[in-house]
Design a protein around this motif. Sequence first.
Motif, mmCIF file in Angstrom:
data_model
loop_
_atom_site.group_PDB
_atom_site.id
_atom_site.type_symbol
_atom_site.label_atom_id
_atom_site.label_comp_id
_atom_site.label_asym_id
_atom_site.label_seq_id
_atom_site.Cartn_x
_atom_site.Cartn_y
_atom_site.Cartn_z
ATOM 1 N N ASP A 1 -2.217 13.480 -4.404
ATOM 2 C CA ASP A 1 -3.264 13.279 -3.409
ATOM 3 C C ASP A 1 -2.629 13.005 -2.061
ATOM 4 O O ASP A 1 -1.498 12.533 -1.970
ATOM 5 C CB ASP A 1 -4.167 12.085 -3.775
ATOM 6 N N ARG B 1 1.035 4.537 -2.526
ATOM 7 C CA ARG B 1 0.941 5.913 -2.035
ATOM 8 C C ARG B 1 2.114 6.751 -2.518
ATOM 9 O O ARG B 1 1.956 7.909 -2.909
ATOM 10 C CB ARG B 1 0.906 5.914 -0.506
ATOM 11 N N GLU C 1 -2.312 10.991 1.632
ATOM 12 C CA GLU C 1 -2.436 9.583 2.005
ATOM 13 C C GLU C 1 -3.842 9.278 2.488
ATOM 14 O O GLU C 1 -4.350 8.174 2.286
ATOM 15 C CB GLU C 1 -1.411 9.236 3.076
ATOM 16 N N CYS D 1 -10.368 5.713 -0.859
ATOM 17 C CA CYS D 1 -10.930 5.252 -2.113
ATOM 18 C C CYS D 1 -10.765 3.745 -2.257
ATOM 19 O O CYS D 1 -10.032 3.110 -1.518
ATOM 20 C CB CYS D 1 -10.299 5.990 -3.295
ATOM 21 N N VAL E 1 -6.039 8.408 -0.409
ATOM 22 C CA VAL E 1 -5.750 7.072 -0.929
ATOM 23 C C VAL E 1 -6.440 6.017 -0.095
ATOM 24 O O VAL E 1 -6.993 5.043 -0.600
ATOM 25 C CB VAL E 1 -4.227 6.830 -0.967
ATOM 26 N N ARG E 2 -6.417 6.201 1.228
ATOM 27 C CA ARG E 2 -7.044 5.222 2.107
ATOM 28 C C ARG E 2 -8.559 5.192 1.910
ATOM 29 O O ARG E 2 -9.202 4.175 2.119
ATOM 30 C CB ARG E 2 -6.695 5.526 3.567
ATOM 31 N N ALA F 1 -7.379 3.564 -6.301
ATOM 32 C CA ALA F 1 -6.049 4.027 -5.905
ATOM 33 C C ALA F 1 -5.001 3.587 -6.920
ATOM 34 O O ALA F 1 -4.101 4.355 -7.283
ATOM 35 C CB ALA F 1 -5.701 3.486 -4.511
ATOM 36 N N ARG G 1 1.838 8.083 -6.126
ATOM 37 C CA ARG G 1 0.975 9.213 -6.417
ATOM 38 C C ARG G 1 1.201 10.389 -5.477
ATOM 39 O O ARG G 1 0.374 11.287 -5.345
ATOM 40 C CB ARG G 1 -0.490 8.783 -6.403
ATOM 41 N N THR H 1 0.832 -1.204 0.000
ATOM 42 C CA THR H 1 0.000 0.000 0.000
ATOM 43 C C THR H 1 0.862 1.247 0.000
ATOM 44 O O THR H 1 0.562 2.233 -0.673
ATOM 45 C CB THR H 1 -0.912 -0.011 1.237
#
Length: 228
Positions: free
Chosen positions: A15, A8, A17, A23, A20-21, A28, A11, A4
């Motif tokens: 965006d 992160r 973090e 979506c 990201v969590r 992601a 990208r 994960t």
Amino acid sequence: MATTNEFRRARRGQDSEDSVRDCMPLDAARAAFEWLVTGPHPVSLDGRLFPGMPSRRVPLNEVRDRLLRRRCPQATRDAVWAHLVLRSRTEGATWTVGCVGVALPALTRIAATLSARFAGDVTDIHAAVLAGFLSEIARIDLRKPRIMLRLRWAAYRAGHTAVREALDAPVPSGNGFRSTPPTPLWGHPDFVLARAVAEDVITSDEAELIGSTAWRGSRSPTPPCSAG
């Protein structure tokens, strides 16, 4: 295998973090892939290394689109996928995200198909599809043909298992939890294949190929449109 944190990092600058969590896993992955192929220096392949590809650097999003074309030769698909998987194994994050991005049309369809009739939270199903694909990248035999078919099948199996586990979980009742009925026959590999064909995830010819090579030796019930 990408973690994960690697998605992160891919990208970062676009965006937070937290977003990201929040979506879906495949969302992601899509955002990370788009970040890799955006700008003046997108992640790309040397097209001269692959028959049928342009004699130039080919961005991975264009690679994906070319592999999806019906007239793309299977030899080209296998050569590109072998290259992508090897880069993922040796270099990690960027190329693992690249593999996922090139496979996203297939992974998204598989996740949507498996989630269509599931009333609960589908996040775990989408995550399982992605995890199944990533796990197979680490171990798939690149000497055998139809690499992407086998990757999609691994993703489908993992997502299918997640659906089964969710459906087989104890259901809350008035006095706590009650047991669910026995696992239905469609959990058997042959029924999983038949279901995948019925849902247009794989063709009948592909199902026959998978059935003759994936588990016929052991017959173990190992609990799949296509970018190649």
